[in-house]
Design a protein around this motif. Sequence first.
Motif, PDB file in Angstrom:
ATOM      1  N   LEU A 174       0.819  -0.986   0.035  1.00  0.00           N
ATOM      2  CA  LEU A 174      -0.141  -0.102  -0.017  1.00  0.00           C
ATOM      3  C   LEU A 174       0.809   1.222  -0.081  1.00  0.00           C
ATOM      4  CD1 LEU A 174      -2.712   1.464   0.092  1.00  0.00           C
ATOM      5  CD2 LEU A 174      -2.802   1.324   2.800  1.00  0.00           C
ATOM      6  N   ILE A 175       1.935   1.515   0.811  1.00  0.00           N
ATOM      7  CA  ILE A 175       2.746   2.400   0.894  1.00  0.00           C
ATOM      8  C   ILE A 175       3.558   2.508  -0.300  1.00  0.00           C
ATOM      9  CG2 ILE A 175       4.742   3.441   2.063  1.00  0.00           C
ATOM     10  CD1 ILE A 175       3.616   2.113   4.785  1.00  0.00           C
ATOM     11  N   GLY A 176       4.158   1.626  -0.818  1.00  0.00           N
ATOM     12  CA  GLY A 176       4.911   1.704  -1.840  1.00  0.00           C
ATOM     13  C   GLY A 176       4.365   1.940  -3.212  1.00  0.00           C
ATOM     14  N   SER A 177       2.922   1.649  -3.459  1.00  0.00           N
ATOM     15  CA  SER A 177       2.333   2.182  -4.560  1.00  0.00           C
ATOM     16  C   SER A 177       1.733   3.317  -4.291  1.00  0.00           C
ATOM     17  CB  SER A 177       1.302   1.011  -4.862  1.00  0.00           C
ATOM     18  OG  SER A 177       0.136   0.696  -3.785  1.00  0.00           O
ATOM     19  N   ALA A 178       1.764   4.267  -3.365  1.00  0.00           N
ATOM     20  CA  ALA A 178       0.953   5.402  -2.964  1.00  0.00           C
ATOM     21  C   ALA A 178       1.387   6.434  -3.801  1.00  0.00           C
ATOM     22  CB  ALA A 178       0.972   5.633  -1.546  1.00  0.00           C
ATOM     23  N   ASP A 179       0.575   7.406  -4.166  1.00  0.00           N
ATOM     24  CA  ASP A 179       0.713   8.694  -4.694  1.00  0.00           C
ATOM     25  C   ASP A 179       0.512   9.765  -3.943  1.00  0.00           C
ATOM     26  OD1 ASP A 179      -2.202   9.250  -5.247  1.00  0.00           O
ATOM     27  OD2 ASP A 179      -1.998   8.289  -7.225  1.00  0.00           O
ATOM     28  N   THR A 180      -0.025   9.535  -2.521  1.00  0.00           N
ATOM     29  CA  THR A 180      -0.690  10.591  -1.691  1.00  0.00           C
ATOM     30  C   THR A 180      -0.512  10.076  -0.178  1.00  0.00           C
ATOM     31  OG1 THR A 180      -2.391  11.281  -3.220  1.00  0.00           O
ATOM     32  CG2 THR A 180      -2.746  11.680  -0.857  1.00  0.00           C
ATOM     33  N   LEU A 181      -0.069  10.818   0.626  1.00  0.00           N
ATOM     34  CA  LEU A 181      -0.041  10.375   2.011  1.00  0.00           C
ATOM     35  C   LEU A 181      -0.534  11.730   2.716  1.00  0.00           C
ATOM     36  CD1 LEU A 181       2.477  11.629   3.897  1.00  0.00           C
ATOM     37  CD2 LEU A 181       3.861  10.075   2.344  1.00  0.00           C
ATOM     38  N   PHE A 182      -0.990  11.534   4.041  1.00  0.00           N
ATOM     39  CA  PHE A 182      -1.089  12.573   5.117  1.00  0.00           C
ATOM     40  C   PHE A 182      -0.089  12.655   6.117  1.00  0.00           C
ATOM     41  CE2 PHE A 182      -5.066  11.988   2.404  1.00  0.00           C
ATOM     42  CZ  PHE A 182      -5.411  13.119   1.801  1.00  0.00           C
ATOM     43  N   ILE A 183       0.261  13.608   6.591  1.00  0.00           N
ATOM     44  CA  ILE A 183       1.318  13.525   7.791  1.00  0.00           C
ATOM     45  C   ILE A 183       0.937  14.564   8.866  1.00  0.00           C
ATOM     46  CG2 ILE A 183       2.687  15.147   6.199  1.00  0.00           C
ATOM     47  CD1 ILE A 183       5.254  13.827   7.664  1.00  0.00           C
ATOM     48  N   GLY A 214       4.594   5.397  -5.993  1.00  0.00           N
ATOM     49  CA  GLY A 214       5.845   4.799  -5.658  1.00  0.00           C
ATOM     50  C   GLY A 214       6.987   5.953  -4.984  1.00  0.00           C
ATOM     51  N   PHE A 215       6.482   7.092  -5.025  1.00  0.00           N
ATOM     52  CA  PHE A 215       7.239   8.354  -4.232  1.00  0.00           C
ATOM     53  C   PHE A 215       7.778   8.013  -2.771  1.00  0.00           C
ATOM     54  CE2 PHE A 215       3.495   9.802  -2.331  1.00  0.00           C
ATOM     55  CZ  PHE A 215       3.757  10.793  -1.426  1.00  0.00           C
ATOM     56  N   VAL A 216       7.090   7.096  -2.019  1.00  0.00           N
ATOM     57  CA  VAL A 216       7.758   6.785  -0.845  1.00  0.00           C
ATOM     58  C   VAL A 216       8.355   5.373  -1.050  1.00  0.00           C
ATOM     59  CG1 VAL A 216       6.908   5.978   1.389  1.00  0.00           C
ATOM     60  CG2 VAL A 216       5.381   7.922   0.161  1.00  0.00           C
ATOM     61  N   ARG A 217       9.526   5.574  -0.694  1.00  0.00           N
ATOM     62  CA  ARG A 217      10.317   4.422  -0.835  1.00  0.00           C
ATOM     63  C   ARG A 217      10.535   3.561   0.506  1.00  0.00           C
ATOM     64  NH1 ARG A 217      16.576   5.367  -1.565  1.00  0.00           N
ATOM     65  NH2 ARG A 217      16.532   5.186   0.781  1.00  0.00           N
ATOM     66  N   TRP A 318      12.566   6.756  -7.485  1.00  0.00           N
ATOM     67  CA  TRP A 318      13.626   6.108  -6.880  1.00  0.00           C
ATOM     68  C   TRP A 318      14.146   5.109  -8.068  1.00  0.00           C
ATOM     69  CZ3 TRP A 318      15.239   8.286  -3.098  1.00  0.00           C
ATOM     70  CH2 TRP A 318      14.521   8.733  -2.048  1.00  0.00           C
ATOM     71  N   ALA A 319      15.428   4.997  -7.632  1.00  0.00           N
ATOM     72  CA  ALA A 319      15.934   3.908  -8.591  1.00  0.00           C
ATOM     73  C   ALA A 319      15.905   2.537  -8.275  1.00  0.00           C
ATOM     74  CB  ALA A 319      17.593   4.125  -8.437  1.00  0.00           C
ATOM     75  N   ALA A 320      15.815   1.557  -8.988  1.00  0.00           N
ATOM     76  CA  ALA A 320      15.250   0.058  -8.655  1.00  0.00           C
ATOM     77  C   ALA A 320      16.260  -0.355  -8.035  1.00  0.00           C
ATOM     78  CB  ALA A 320      15.072  -0.675  -9.915  1.00  0.00           C
ATOM     79  N   GLY A 321      15.934  -1.412  -7.211  1.00  0.00           N
ATOM     80  CA  GLY A 321      16.930  -2.411  -6.511  1.00  0.00           C
ATOM     81  C   GLY A 321      17.133  -1.760  -5.002  1.00  0.00           C
ATOM     82  N   ARG A 322      16.469  -0.768  -4.461  1.00  0.00           N
ATOM     83  CA  ARG A 322      16.698  -0.339  -3.132  1.00  0.00           C
ATOM     84  C   ARG A 322      15.436  -0.412  -2.287  1.00  0.00           C
ATOM     85  NH1 ARG A 322      19.719   3.532  -0.304  1.00  0.00           N
ATOM     86  NH2 ARG A 322      19.230   3.016   2.138  1.00  0.00           N
ATOM     87  N   ARG A 323      14.916  -1.831  -2.033  1.00  0.00           N
ATOM     88  CA  ARG A 323      13.646  -2.086  -1.068  1.00  0.00           C
ATOM     89  C   ARG A 323      14.435  -2.723  -0.105  1.00  0.00           C
ATOM     90  NH1 ARG A 323       9.240   0.870  -2.337  1.00  0.00           N
ATOM     91  NH2 ARG A 323       9.517   1.677  -4.376  1.00  0.00           N
TER      92      ARG A 323
END
Length: 323
Positions: A174-183, A214-217, A318-323
């Motif tokens: 859920l987090i890794g596919s999000a385009d929106t978050l609230f903080i 995916g803007f949240v890594r 984000w560059a691939a491979g950093r999960r």
Amino acid sequence: MIAAPFHAGERALQAQTGAREQMALVGPRVIRDRMPDQHRQFFAQLPFLVVGSLDAQLQPWASVLSAPPGFAHSPDATHLRVDALPADGDPLAAQLVHGAPLGLLGIEPHTRRRNRMNGTVESLDGTGFMVQVQQSFGNCPRYIQAREPEFVSARHDTAPVQRLDALDLDAQRLIGSADTLFIATAYPEDVAAGDDADATSHGVDVSHRGGRPGFVRVDEDGVLTVPDFNGNRFFNTLGNLLAHPRAGLLFIDHDNGELLHVAATAEIVHEGPELAAFEGAERLLRLRVQHALRRPAALPLRWGDAQLSPHLAGTGQWAAGRR
């Protein structure tokens, strides 16, 4: 007008970016101790409201309340009445008491409008609560994804709340596919001791962040990394984190109404190769997850596909491979 609306953390970041003198002039003109009529009318047309609160351990939390439009309404310029209450298991439920500080965000994604209002709970009853305005101001529309909410039911499921001591695979997806978050962030009274800013700068803020999906890594060690793009230079959220480095995040599953509340500690990254490699980011926000609450089908709203903000055209991934 509020003569000194910015606290020490906000002023420090404004100074670091060369915006301090400008914000000293702009802030008192646009941050008010009352809501203009336009904001009062805007809140009254919304079917949901994002709410930031602070628990007894000084951990901020972000929540969302939803009801047919008109449930939030302003009887006068210094008050907002909310005819809704948090469900059992919502972090807001324990914090909603007389005198509690709250941060409120009214956001209409499909029109990309948003307004902020911070205040304190003046009264509370069996159907809702009244908030006394401390700060009211508009927010720019950048990075809001255009999607329109639709009610699916006046009553929604009450599945048990799940506490996560670490993010499981579903939460990571859920987090890794999000385009929106609230903080949600805070500048508590204890932290504010000795600050000569106006007392209205104390309390809780809740804000929106948007990016490409995916803007949240999500890293394996339970750390979330979020790019911070150019904004209004108020630094409400980051200024709070500089003074009190704890945040409450809210992720919404727009397909099924699931809510994920995340408690995290925060670090602001001002330089380094990761920042330099992310196009459009002025800094990074590193969030170490402490625990989370999953609330299945908690929100009786669904959204269709989003139109990404045109302002994201100049931002990277984000560059691939950093999960």
